[in-house]
Write a protein that holds these residues in place. Structure first.
Motif, PDB file in Angstrom:
ATOM      1  N   SER A  28       0.853  -1.134   0.082  1.00 21.69           N
ATOM      2  CA  SER A  28      -0.091  -0.036   0.037  1.00 21.69           C
ATOM      3  C   SER A  28       0.829   1.230  -0.073  1.00 21.69           C
ATOM      4  CB  SER A  28      -0.985  -0.010   1.243  1.00 21.69           C
ATOM      5  OG  SER A  28      -2.012   0.860   1.154  1.00 21.69           O
ATOM      6  N   ARG A  29       0.314   2.429  -0.069  1.00 21.54           N
ATOM      7  CA  ARG A  29       1.184   3.831   0.201  1.00 21.54           C
ATOM      8  C   ARG A  29       0.640   4.379   1.436  1.00 21.54           C
ATOM      9  NH1 ARG A  29       5.058   2.770  -3.464  1.00 21.54           N
ATOM     10  NH2 ARG A  29       4.455   2.975  -5.694  1.00 21.54           N
ATOM     11  N   PRO A  30       1.542   5.152   1.918  1.00 23.08           N
ATOM     12  CA  PRO A  30       1.098   5.920   3.125  1.00 23.08           C
ATOM     13  C   PRO A  30       0.365   7.114   2.626  1.00 23.08           C
ATOM     14  CG  PRO A  30       3.408   6.307   2.509  1.00 23.08           C
ATOM     15  CD  PRO A  30       2.916   5.467   1.430  1.00 23.08           C
ATOM     16  N   PRO A  31      -0.387   7.462   3.740  1.00 26.18           N
ATOM     17  CA  PRO A  31      -1.467   8.714   3.159  1.00 26.18           C
ATOM     18  C   PRO A  31      -0.501  10.186   2.997  1.00 26.18           C
ATOM     19  CG  PRO A  31      -1.588   8.524   5.742  1.00 26.18           C
ATOM     20  CD  PRO A  31      -0.674   7.206   4.963  1.00 26.18           C
ATOM     21  N   ALA A  32      -1.096  10.518   1.792  1.00 23.45           N
ATOM     22  CA  ALA A  32      -0.389  11.813   1.361  1.00 23.45           C
ATOM     23  C   ALA A  32      -1.400  13.036   1.055  1.00 23.45           C
ATOM     24  CB  ALA A  32       0.439  11.551   0.085  1.00 23.45           C
ATOM     25  N   PRO A  33      -2.008  13.520   1.931  1.00 25.03           N
ATOM     26  CA  PRO A  33      -2.955  14.753   1.928  1.00 25.03           C
ATOM     27  C   PRO A  33      -2.642  15.916   0.856  1.00 25.03           C
ATOM     28  CG  PRO A  33      -2.814  14.316   4.103  1.00 25.03           C
ATOM     29  CD  PRO A  33      -1.518  13.579   3.262  1.00 25.03           C
ATOM     30  N   ARG A  88      -3.348  10.031  -8.520  1.00 22.03           N
ATOM     31  CA  ARG A  88      -2.183   9.601  -8.980  1.00 22.03           C
ATOM     32  C   ARG A  88      -1.820   8.307  -8.571  1.00 22.03           C
ATOM     33  NH1 ARG A  88       0.595  15.254  -9.304  1.00 22.03           N
ATOM     34  NH2 ARG A  88       1.327  15.518 -11.152  1.00 22.03           N
ATOM     35  N   MET A  89      -1.763   7.508  -9.679  1.00 21.64           N
ATOM     36  CA  MET A  89      -1.753   5.971  -9.433  1.00 21.64           C
ATOM     37  C   MET A  89      -0.548   5.685  -8.404  1.00 21.64           C
ATOM     38  SD  MET A  89      -0.965   3.041 -11.840  1.00 21.64           S
ATOM     39  CE  MET A  89      -0.303   1.445 -11.512  1.00 21.64           C
ATOM     40  N   VAL A  90       0.602   6.329  -8.611  1.00 23.26           N
ATOM     41  CA  VAL A  90       1.898   6.096  -7.923  1.00 23.26           C
ATOM     42  C   VAL A  90       1.826   6.124  -6.523  1.00 23.26           C
ATOM     43  CG1 VAL A  90       2.929   8.341  -8.286  1.00 23.26           C
ATOM     44  CG2 VAL A  90       4.342   6.388  -8.340  1.00 23.26           C
ATOM     45  N   LEU A  91       0.637   7.063  -6.185  1.00 25.32           N
ATOM     46  CA  LEU A  91       0.506   7.487  -4.651  1.00 25.32           C
ATOM     47  C   LEU A  91      -0.800   6.487  -4.088  1.00 25.32           C
ATOM     48  CD1 LEU A  91       1.303  11.127  -4.371  1.00 25.32           C
ATOM     49  CD2 LEU A  91       2.780   9.305  -3.965  1.00 25.32           C
ATOM     50  N   MET A  92      -1.461   5.783  -4.969  1.00 22.32           N
ATOM     51  CA  MET A  92      -2.677   5.126  -4.459  1.00 22.32           C
ATOM     52  C   MET A  92      -2.435   4.076  -3.389  1.00 22.32           C
ATOM     53  SD  MET A  92      -4.973   4.823  -7.876  1.00 22.32           S
ATOM     54  CE  MET A  92      -5.449   6.170  -8.593  1.00 22.32           C
ATOM     55  N   PRO A  93      -3.429   4.311  -2.589  1.00 20.86           N
ATOM     56  CA  PRO A  93      -3.412   2.905  -1.356  1.00 20.86           C
ATOM     57  C   PRO A  93      -3.574   1.719  -2.126  1.00 20.86           C
ATOM     58  CG  PRO A  93      -5.086   4.530  -0.652  1.00 20.86           C
ATOM     59  CD  PRO A  93      -4.368   5.131  -1.855  1.00 20.86           C
ATOM     60  N   TYR A  94      -3.241   0.534  -1.708  1.00 17.23           N
ATOM     61  CA  TYR A  94      -3.499  -0.716  -2.246  1.00 17.23           C
ATOM     62  C   TYR A  94      -5.082  -0.898  -2.286  1.00 17.23           C
ATOM     63  CZ  TYR A  94      -2.498  -5.513  -3.472  1.00 17.23           C
ATOM     64  OH  TYR A  94      -2.135  -6.874  -3.973  1.00 17.23           O
ATOM     65  N   GLY A  95      -5.814  -1.283  -3.306  1.00 13.50           N
ATOM     66  CA  GLY A  95      -7.100  -1.419  -3.404  1.00 13.50           C
ATOM     67  C   GLY A  95      -7.908  -1.548  -4.620  1.00 13.50           C
ATOM     68  N   GLU A  96      -9.048  -1.227  -4.616  1.00 12.36           N
ATOM     69  CA  GLU A  96      -9.859  -1.311  -5.889  1.00 12.36           C
ATOM     70  C   GLU A  96      -9.322  -0.187  -6.777  1.00 12.36           C
ATOM     71  OE1 GLU A  96     -12.106  -3.209  -6.984  1.00 12.36           O
ATOM     72  OE2 GLU A  96     -13.165  -2.207  -8.199  1.00 12.36           O
ATOM     73  N   ARG A  97      -9.287   1.020  -6.400  1.00 16.60           N
ATOM     74  CA  ARG A  97      -9.168   2.030  -7.493  1.00 16.60           C
ATOM     75  C   ARG A  97      -7.539   1.813  -8.047  1.00 16.60           C
ATOM     76  NH1 ARG A  97      -9.383   8.847  -6.453  1.00 16.60           N
ATOM     77  NH2 ARG A  97      -9.323   9.066  -8.596  1.00 16.60           N
ATOM     78  N   TRP A  98      -6.806   1.471  -7.054  1.00 19.19           N
ATOM     79  CA  TRP A  98      -5.303   1.075  -7.888  1.00 19.19           C
ATOM     80  C   TRP A  98      -5.473   0.103  -8.749  1.00 19.19           C
ATOM     81  CZ3 TRP A  98      -2.421  -3.291  -6.981  1.00 19.19           C
ATOM     82  CH2 TRP A  98      -1.095  -3.332  -7.472  1.00 19.19           C
ATOM     83  N   ARG A  99      -6.095  -1.118  -8.303  1.00 17.60           N
ATOM     84  CA  ARG A  99      -6.023  -2.214  -9.479  1.00 17.60           C
ATOM     85  C   ARG A  99      -6.854  -1.812 -10.629  1.00 17.60           C
ATOM     86  NH1 ARG A  99      -6.325  -5.799  -5.076  1.00 17.60           N
ATOM     87  NH2 ARG A  99      -8.310  -5.038  -4.090  1.00 17.60           N
ATOM     88  N   LYS A 100      -7.770  -1.034 -10.561  1.00 16.35           N
ATOM     89  CA  LYS A 100      -8.456  -0.529 -11.731  1.00 16.35           C
ATOM     90  C   LYS A 100      -7.659   0.236 -12.707  1.00 16.35           C
ATOM     91  CE  LYS A 100     -13.360  -1.370 -11.509  1.00 16.35           C
ATOM     92  NZ  LYS A 100     -14.514  -1.205 -12.300  1.00 16.35           N
ATOM     93  N   THR A 101      -6.748   1.187 -11.994  1.00 16.69           N
ATOM     94  CA  THR A 101      -6.227   1.913 -12.721  1.00 16.69           C
ATOM     95  C   THR A 101      -4.863   1.335 -13.278  1.00 16.69           C
ATOM     96  OG1 THR A 101      -6.727   3.667 -10.972  1.00 16.69           O
ATOM     97  CG2 THR A 101      -4.851   4.340 -12.594  1.00 16.69           C
ATOM     98  N   ARG A 102      -4.275   0.358 -12.374  1.00 10.60           N
ATOM     99  CA  ARG A 102      -3.027  -0.360 -12.800  1.00 10.60           C
ATOM    100  C   ARG A 102      -3.541  -1.367 -14.326  1.00 10.60           C
ATOM    101  NH1 ARG A 102       2.413  -1.454 -10.749  1.00 10.60           N
ATOM    102  NH2 ARG A 102       3.125  -3.222 -11.755  1.00 10.60           N
TER     103      ARG A 102
END
Ligand code: HEM
Length: 500
Positions: free
Chosen positions: A99-104, A115-129
């Motif tokens: 996952s990624r740390p929070p980056a407000p 921005r995918m590079v900063l997305m936490p591991y999860g549904e949105r990251w998977r779809k974007t990847r």
């Protein structure tokens, strides 16, 4: 007055945050690797250099061993300083280390969470990847290879006619390949839009550095009322909209060529990607696709100028395959016959990993134990790229540019033998395109040009900046190898410059 309110608010929030933090940790349920001494509240945030943290982190690795812990504001970071521990944790346990740390600031405000590079591991990251993978996977090789061929010819032409703009030519080359595939348009040398893109990418990179902005160090500050969030306007200004608007304009006028972005917008079936997400899928492709290739070519040139012995061996192979008198340019069909060039490219990614000197942070999604340590959920991990690449226990004579180290059974696996593309599930999604961008450019540049160190301005290879701000990252003399090579470029490359 506003500043006083902010300061009071900040102190209160930080105080509460720390009280909660230390209250929780007081139970000593966890055991972390050696902690680098820091100062209250900020931890080690004021010790870390604003950019190019590699040498700093390498020194700490030499002192503390395979792992050490630092605090950046409220976040705990564990540095992994050997390939062994990176493999054990970030690769073998990737399911919980990805996952990624929070980056407000850098993600939520600057990037609308997109921005995918900063997305936490999860549904949105998977779809974007998945979307990124569709465009960047090896299945798309043919789409990219024709642009790489065309743009690398333009690159040679620029080096011949504007050798003092070599660094700008690298930027144009890298950017134009991804722009052609994604937006169906090419980039020109010193194109103001390319300059703007690199400025935006560099601003983003600067903000991403650990300790660069207080709110990413203390994400709890994002809970302050908006009026007190003094960092917000700075972040909000940095939006990335120009190219998307232009694309939509061209589509409306019926002037848009077939390209990935047009399809992406058209086939966004379930409307999963709103406008902000679309913006950052495309923006990320442009940023990640441009910057990385540009900097990798800088590294090849620095390696050639400071350790010239390997250039002779690369040339011997190129000359054997393409002719010693500039008979023809190397091309894709020569890949199998040019293993040395493939090794050069791997050595570029290892030699000075200045694209991610301390790796890219991932966060742990559940408590975990490893070799007597117990890490709490939320701990941030990085592979200490600089320390590993330059460790004599990992590589013989690590400071030397020595492609031979990669002439082995793993030669044709671009991900093996170095951490240039990162480990585990967050491994660079564009590695295939990145590797081939660099391969064709390097083969052709080495065949046609000499790179000579200017003794009056020696190159500090430990400080090649990723954030170059539009100027040369170092000084170097670039000369065409012979008049026959100059004639070959004139003959074979002018059409590429003039192509639509
Ligand atoms: C030229 C060489 C390149 C190098 C050395 C490189 C390096 C990296 C590194 C170190 C990461 C972070 C990996 C991690 O967090 O574990 C990364 C991620 C990424 N790269 Fe690359 N890259 C290159 C080319 C490209 C290209 C050409 C593209 C796209 C056009 C691209 C797109 C991305 C994206 C989208 C991510 C984020 C992946 C994620 O968070 O899941 N890269 N790259």
């Amino acid at each position: 007055m506003n500043q006083i309110i902010v300061l009071v608010g900040l102190t209160a929030v930080v105080g509460i945050y720390l009280a909660t933090l230390y209250g929780k940790k007081g139970s000593s349920k966890y055991r972390l690797p050696p902690l680098v001494p820091g100062i209250p509240i900020f931890g080690n945030a004021l010790q870390v250099p604003p950019t190019q943290q590699g040498p700093w982190a390498k020194e700490l690795a030499e002192k503390y061993g395979e792992m050490f812990t630092v605090k950046f504001g409220g976040a705990t970071w564990v540095f992994l300083n050997s390939s062994r521990v990176v493999t054990d944790l970030m690769e073998k346990r990737a399911a919980i280390y990805s996952s990624r740390p929070p980056a407000p600031m850098t993600q939520d405000i600057m990037s609308g969470g997109g921005r995918m590079v900063l997305m936490p591991y999860g549904e949105r990251w998977r779809k974007t990847r998945k979307v990124m993978h569709q465009i960047l996977s090896t299945r798309q090789k043919d789409t990219f290879s024709k642009f790489q061929d065309l743009e690398s010819k333009h690159l040679l032409y620029d080096y011949l006619h504007n050798p003092d703009r070599w660094f700008s030519a690298n930027g144009r080359y890298s950017n134009s390949i991804i722009m052609s595939v994604v937006f169906g348009i090419r980039s020109k040398l010193d194109d103001p839009e390319v300059t703007k893109l690199f400025e935006t990418a560099e601003m983003f990179l600067e903000q991403q550095q650990p300790g660069a902005n207080v709110v990413d160090g203390f994400p709890i500050l994002a809970r302050l009322p908006k009026a007190l969030q003094w960092w917000r306007p700075k972040g909000e200004r940095m939006v990335y909209k120009y190219q998307l608007d232009k694309l939509k304009e061209r589509i409306e006028k019926g002037e848009q060529r077939e390209c990935f972005a047009a399809d992406f917008i058209r086939f966004n079936d379930d409307n999963y990607f709103d406008e902000t997400s679309q913006l950052f899928v495309l923006g990320t492709l442009m940023e990640a696709g441009s910057d990385t290739t540009r900097v990798s070519i800088y590294d090849m040139i620095a390696g050639a100028a400071t350790y010239p012995d390997w250039v002779d061996r690369a040339r011997a192979q190129l000359d054997r395959v393409c002719g010693a008198n500039a008979e023809r340019l190397p091309g894709w069909s020569d890949r199998e016959d040019l293993p040395y060039i493939t090794a050069v490219v791997k050595e570029i990614f290892r030699w000075r990993p200045n694209l991610a000197e301390i790796g890219a942070p991932t966060s742990l999604t559940q408590d975990d134990e490893y070799e007597g340590y117990r890490f709490p959920k939320g701990t941030v991990f990085v592979w200490n790229a600089w320390a590993i690449a330059l460790d004599p226990r990992e590589y013989e004579e690590p400071e030397r540019f020595y492609p031979e180290r990669f002439l082995n059974d793993d030669l044709n696996n671009p991900l093996k033998g170095h951490w240039g593309f990162g480990p585990g599930r967050r491994v660079c999604v564009g590695w295939n395109v990145g590797e081939s961008n660099v391969w064709i450019a390097v083969a052709r540049l080495l065949y046609c040009f000499n790179f000579i160190e200017d003794k009056a301005h020696p190159i500090d290879t430990m400080r090649i900046p990723q954030i170059a701000k539009g100027i040369a990252p170092f000084q170097v003399k670039i000369e065409v190898r012979s008049s026959a090579h100059a004639a070959l470029i004139e003959r074979d490359c002018l059409d590429a410059v003039n192509a639509p």
